[in-house]
Write a protein that holds these residues in place. Structure first.
Motif, PDB file in Angstrom:
ATOM      1  N   ASP A   1     -74.474   9.147 -70.592  1.00  8.45           N
ATOM      2  CA  ASP A   1     -73.311   9.280 -69.729  1.00  8.45           C
ATOM      3  C   ASP A   1     -73.847   9.365 -68.296  1.00  8.45           C
ATOM      4  OD1 ASP A   1     -70.670  10.129 -68.796  1.00  8.45           O
ATOM      5  OD2 ASP A   1     -71.626  12.102 -68.578  1.00  8.45           O
TER       6      ASP A   1
ATOM      7  N   THR B   1     -74.335  13.995 -66.043  1.00  9.96           N
ATOM      8  CA  THR B   1     -75.442  13.863 -66.996  1.00  9.96           C
ATOM      9  C   THR B   1     -76.662  13.333 -66.245  1.00  9.96           C
ATOM     10  OG1 THR B   1     -73.960  13.498 -68.859  1.00  9.96           O
ATOM     11  CG2 THR B   1     -76.239  12.733 -69.114  1.00  9.96           C
TER      12      THR B   1
ATOM     13  N   THR C   1     -70.502   4.904 -69.255  1.00  9.91           N
ATOM     14  CA  THR C   1     -69.701   5.817 -68.443  1.00  9.91           C
ATOM     15  C   THR C   1     -68.246   5.385 -68.363  1.00  9.91           C
ATOM     16  OG1 THR C   1     -69.464   6.745 -66.213  1.00  9.91           O
ATOM     17  CG2 THR C   1     -70.405   4.564 -66.344  1.00  9.91           C
TER      18      THR C   1
ATOM     19  N   LYS D   1     -63.483   6.832 -73.592  1.00  8.96           N
ATOM     20  CA  LYS D   1     -64.549   6.881 -74.597  1.00  8.96           C
ATOM     21  C   LYS D   1     -63.958   7.398 -75.896  1.00  8.96           C
ATOM     22  CE  LYS D   1     -68.672   7.643 -71.716  1.00  8.96           C
ATOM     23  NZ  LYS D   1     -69.481   8.696 -71.090  1.00  8.96           N
TER      24      LYS D   1
ATOM     25  N   GLY E   1     -74.739  13.238 -73.271  1.00  8.54           N
ATOM     26  CA  GLY E   1     -73.753  13.472 -72.220  1.00  8.54           C
ATOM     27  C   GLY E   1     -73.315  14.916 -72.113  1.00  8.54           C
TER      28      GLY E   1
ATOM     29  N   ASP F   1     -68.310  12.221 -74.846  1.00 11.17           N
ATOM     30  CA  ASP F   1     -69.657  11.714 -75.144  1.00 11.17           C
ATOM     31  C   ASP F   1     -70.101  12.039 -76.564  1.00 11.17           C
ATOM     32  OD1 ASP F   1     -69.940  10.895 -72.432  1.00 11.17           O
ATOM     33  OD2 ASP F   1     -70.420  12.963 -71.878  1.00 11.17           O
TER      34      ASP F   1
END
Ligand SMILES: [Mg+2]
Length: 239
Positions: free
Chosen positions: A13, A17, A126, A155, A178, A184
């Protein structure tokens, strides 16, 4: 737990991150609340802005431009239209400034990427606004480490599945790293991939979920990104 090969691909990520992100939003929210302090309390501004941010996600998506529009909408709504043109102008300047700030890497990021790049395919995965995220990757100076950059609007498990399919990867050869359990970690685990959670100092309330029940065998929680290296097989190299 360690990740011997056949892990082939490590995805990172980006925001909070690889580099500092949420603290910028917290700071701009403080300045926004100060701008509206003649009209409203800090709590009322924060509450109104959060509501607008979340309500606008399906329309504007993530990122600083969406945040700027939500600040303008919030300012107009909460002041009953009394906010001045000059004050709106100030909000637009805050948003523009966010979009061009220098990117501040988190401690250890470059060392970790240096250590992994020879043995693994590295990916940035991302959420966010395409131009904003591309610009941050360029400003970060990290672009050369990544074979793949994936910028997505959400995501979800299907997002991960599609990306793995596109790159011909099986879930058990893929690790997602992440700061957000919601974006994540949980969706990556759901498709059978490995996931490493590295919590950030500050996380947007919308990304927060309870972690009490994450017991997946493919799940690992670490305190900082340097600890990632303890869990991958990389030959010791002397520089
Ligand atoms: Mg993040």
């Amino acid at each position: 737990m360690s990740f011997p090969k056949p892990i082939s691909t490590i995805a990172f990520d980006a925001d909070d991150t690889l580099w500092v992100n949420q603290p910028h939003y917290d700071e701009v929210e403080d300045n926004f609340a100060a701008l509206l302090s003649a009209y409203l309390s800090r709590e009322a501004v924060s509450h109104g802005l959060y509501e607008a941010d979340v309500r606008n996600l399906p329309i504007f998506g993530y990122g600083a431009k969406a945040f700027m529009l939500s600040m303008i909408e919030t300012a107009i709504a909460l002041t009953d239209g009394r906010i001045s043109g000059k004050e709106i102008q100030r909000i637009i300047e805050m948003g523009k400034e966010m979009l061009s700030r220098p990117v501040q890497l988190l401690d250890g990021v470059r060392h970790v990427l240096d250590s992994l790049e020879e043995d693994y395919a590295l990916m940035v995965l991302t959420k966010g606004d395409l131009l904003d995220q591309e610009s941050k990757i360029a400003r970060s100076g990290l672009g050369r480490y990544f074979q793949t950059v994936e910028i997505v609007s959400e995501k979800k498990p299907e997002t991960y599945r599609k990306i793995l399919d596109r790159h011909g990867l099986q879930p058990d050869e893929f690790v997602m790293i992440g700061n957000s359990l919601r974006s994540d970690i949980l969706p990556a685990l759901e498709i059978g991939a490995c996931a490493i959670h590295i919590p950030a100092d500050s996380t947007w309330a919308h990304e927060q979920v309870s972690e009490a029940n994450v017991t997946d065998k493919n799940f690992l929680k670490l305190d900082n990104i340097c600890q990632v290296l303890d869990h991958f097989e990389t030959p010791i190299r002397h520089s």
